[in-house]
Design an enzyme around this catalytic site. Structure first.
Site, short mmCIF file in Angstrom:
data_model
loop_
_atom_site.label_atom_id
_atom_site.label_comp_id
_atom_site.label_asym_id
_atom_site.label_seq_id
_atom_site.Cartn_x
_atom_site.Cartn_y
_atom_site.Cartn_z
N LYS A 37 -27.13 18.48 -26.17
CA LYS A 37 -27.03 17.34 -25.27
C LYS A 37 -26.31 16.17 -25.95
O LYS A 37 -25.50 15.47 -25.33
CB LYS A 37 -28.43 16.92 -24.84
CG LYS A 37 -28.48 16.02 -23.62
CD LYS A 37 -28.56 16.81 -22.35
CE LYS A 37 -28.87 15.93 -21.16
NZ LYS A 37 -28.88 16.67 -19.90
N PHE A 51 -33.75 18.47 -10.90
CA PHE A 51 -34.83 17.50 -10.70
C PHE A 51 -34.27 16.10 -10.44
O PHE A 51 -34.56 15.48 -9.40
CB PHE A 51 -35.73 17.51 -11.93
CG PHE A 51 -36.86 16.52 -11.91
CD1 PHE A 51 -37.54 16.25 -10.74
CD2 PHE A 51 -37.24 15.87 -13.07
CE1 PHE A 51 -38.59 15.34 -10.71
CE2 PHE A 51 -38.28 14.96 -13.06
CZ PHE A 51 -38.96 14.70 -11.88
N GLY A 59 -26.65 18.97 -8.42
CA GLY A 59 -27.28 18.22 -7.33
C GLY A 59 -28.61 18.76 -6.87
O GLY A 59 -29.32 18.10 -6.12
N ARG A 60 -28.97 19.99 -7.33
CA ARG A 60 -30.27 20.55 -6.94
C ARG A 60 -31.22 20.57 -8.12
O ARG A 60 -32.27 21.23 -8.07
CB ARG A 60 -30.09 21.96 -6.38
CG ARG A 60 -29.27 22.01 -5.11
CD ARG A 60 -29.87 21.16 -4.02
NE ARG A 60 -31.07 21.77 -3.45
CZ ARG A 60 -31.91 21.15 -2.62
NH1 ARG A 60 -31.70 19.87 -2.31
NH2 ARG A 60 -32.97 21.77 -2.15
#
Length: 581
Positions: free
Chosen positions: A168, A23, A20-21
């Site tokens: 990813k 980008f 949540g912090r």
């Protein structure tokens, strides 16, 4: 954006934003709080929630005070911490919290792939209804493969040439494969080239590049297209995906969707918009991709040999070179139809907001400083601050390139063609005569419906001739004559050594082929001063260090030499204050 007035009447749901912090995570948290019907748990690897400048009196700070938002420290490698963070949540938005690219493969794997496995298992055990993963368009084109209007039919490649993209892709596959396991519904979003305020990668990379020797260069032909995505649009797409999953849309669960601003643009035009907005110069010189690969390989080799610590955000590597020279555009029709996505911030507005948020970087813009004509560079002063300086320092790339090409062709015609100098010159004069004759005929004729400009006047004004001879006379009087006088007096042995060394070097050069010397001279003329200007500060420091070293060497020689030689050196070579020291 104000919170919807109807928010009290909406059903309040709890969600967790893992990362949540990050980008994208910050933008998503803000977007969820603006909607008014979400209780948001901000889960991140940071030890605590530290509000940055601009967040003190924001909707986030108000939500923390009111209890609508809370912070939990989570390491996705630890299952227990994930359980505590997501328990009771209806939705988990999963952003990779690995913001640094300086880690090794094992750490990358544990954060991305093993982290995804842990999150999926925790969601199943905590009966989370929906898991939305923030993937990347790089999973189908990482490492720089060209993709034009690609859609979701493209499969994740096994070898992407980029470790992060490969990991990813693995994490995305795990998330999508887990759809329908129990009551869990999943989907993944693939944004392309995310940018916006607070961007930790793209804009800092561009600014570092603008300050380096690569600033003026376009890799490739500059025509490659790319899709970019403003960060608020990415956050909006996550909310659209959650609504689509909540509505039971079968076209969403277990699927991945490309997300862009729907405004494909030339990659280098986007770069130029950002750089010009921050006060830096627009890249103009096109360089072949293979040449850049070679230069990057040489630069990397030198840096490794020197064992320098490099800034990973600004480092060029082969995969990145390929990426910035390849076309990467995507078809978002599936996202529009299936999850109802449509950009809420257009590209022009997004670029303007991004430039405004990074305005502090413009204060150190070397391009703005270079525009201060009251402070020309040393190279510019050496060349006389005139047209020659503009030409050799590449102030106007088109004019300089045209001049360099003309000189190169002339050099080939006279020296490399295999003819003698006299025959080459004679042929060149014959060619000029033919051109002048044809132009004179065309200029006095209006055949074929064209009017040609009148013939040029082949005149050299008296003032130009006078200026040339006055300059030569001034050079003789200010440089050559004083030098000869010092030699004639015989009191300055340092000056004698300089002149003797120069004449000896000139004598050695005469032993080489004139063609080779002229060719090297032309290359030196169009490259050395430009390169020197780019590294003028470093060159000045090197010059000062060399002078200090020479002075110390002189003093050392004085102390270790016989007395008779010391007297000679003190009289002719070493200044009085140096000898005293």
């Amino acid at each position: 954006m104000a919170i919807d007035d109807a928010a009290p009447d909406l059903i309040t749901k709890t969600c967790t934003v893992l990362g949540g912090r990050t980008f994208v995570g910050r933008s998503l948290v803000s977007r969820l709080l603006q909607l008014g019907n979400w209780i948001v748990r901000i889960a991140d690897s940071a030890p605590s929630l530290r509000l940055e400048s601009g967040e003190e009196n924001s909707i986030l700070s108000d939500a923390i005070i009111s209890g609508r938002a809370s912070f939990v420290q989570v390491d996705v490698r630890e299952k227990r911490q994930i359980f505590q963070a997501i328990r009771g949540s209806a939705v988990v938005f999963f952003m990779d919290s690995l913001d640094s690219r300086d880690h090794d493969f094992y750490l990358n794997y544990m954060w991305i792939v093993q982290g995804a496995k842990n999150v999926i298992k925790a969601c199943k055990e905590c009966n989370v209804e929906k898991l939305i993963y923030n993937s990347s368009a790089d999973v189908v084109c990482g490492g720089g493969q060209s993709v034009q209007n690609g859609d979701e039919s493209l499969h994740c490649s096994g070898k992407l040439g980029d470790v992060l993209s490969e990991l990813k892709a693995q994490a995305e596959s795990l998330v999508l494969f887990s759809n329908g396991s129990g009551e869990l519904l999943t989907c993944a979003l693939r944004p392309s080239n995310i940018f916006g305020p607070g961007d930790p990668y793209l804009v800092p990379f561009l600014v570092e590049r603008a300050k380096s020797v690569w600033a003026k260069f376009i890799v490739g032909n500059g025509e490659n297209m790319s899709d970019f995505t403003y960060v608020e649009n990415v956050a909006h797409a996550h909310i659209c995906a959650e609504l689509a999953l909540h509505s039971g849309n079968n076209c969403v669960a277990g699927k991945a969707f490309f997300i862009t601003n729907l405004e494909p643009l030339k990659y280098w035009e986007f770069i130029s918009l950002i750089l010009e907005g921050l006060g830096y110069e627009r890249p103009k010189i096109r360089v072949p991709v293979k040449l850049i690969w070679f230069l990057v390989a040489v630069d990397t080799f030198i840096q490794e040999k020197l064992k320098r610590q490099r800034n990973k955000n600004s480092q060029l590597h082969p995969a990145l070179v390929k990426q910035i020279s390849s076309t990467r555009t995507f078809n978002c029709s599936n996202a529009q139809q299936s999850i109802g996505y449509s950009p809420i911030v257009n590209l022009e507005e997004g670029v303007a907001l991004t430039i405004e948020s990074f305005s502090q970087l413009a204060e150190d813009s070397p391009y703005l400083k270079s525009q201060d004509l009251s402070q020309p560079s040393k190279a510019e002063k050496l060349l006389g601050n005139g047209k020659v300086a503009e030409m050799l320092l590449w102030r106007d790339q088109k004019k300089t390139f045209t001049c360099a090409l003309s000189v190169l062709l002339l050099f080939h015609w006279i020296f490399v063609s295999g003819r003698t100098f006299i025959s080459s010159t004679a042929l060149l004069l014959l060619l000029l005569l033919v051109i002048i004759f044809i132009r004179s005929i065309l200029s006095s004729s209006t055949r074929f419906g064209y009017n040609f400009a009148p013939s040029a006047k082949f005149e050299v004004s008296e003032s130009v001739i006078k200026y040339v001879f006055v300059s030569l006379a001034s050079l003789w009087n200010t440089s050559v004559v004083p030098s000869l006088k010092l030699l004639a007096q015989g009191n300055d042995f340092n000056h004698f050594l300089k002149v003797f060394s120069s004449v000896y070097v000139f004598k050695m050069l005469l032993s080489f082929s004139p063609t080779l010397l002229i060719g090297l001279g032309l290359l030196f003329m169009f490259t050395s001063l430009y390169v020197y200007e780019q590294y003028e500060d470093q060159a000045n420091r090197l010059e000062k260090a060399t002078m200090v070293g020479m002075e110390k060497l002189k003093v050392s020689l004085m102390r270790s030499s016989p007395v008779s030689l010391q007297l000679f050196l003190r009289q002719y070579c070493i200044p009085a204050h140096d000898g005293a020291s």
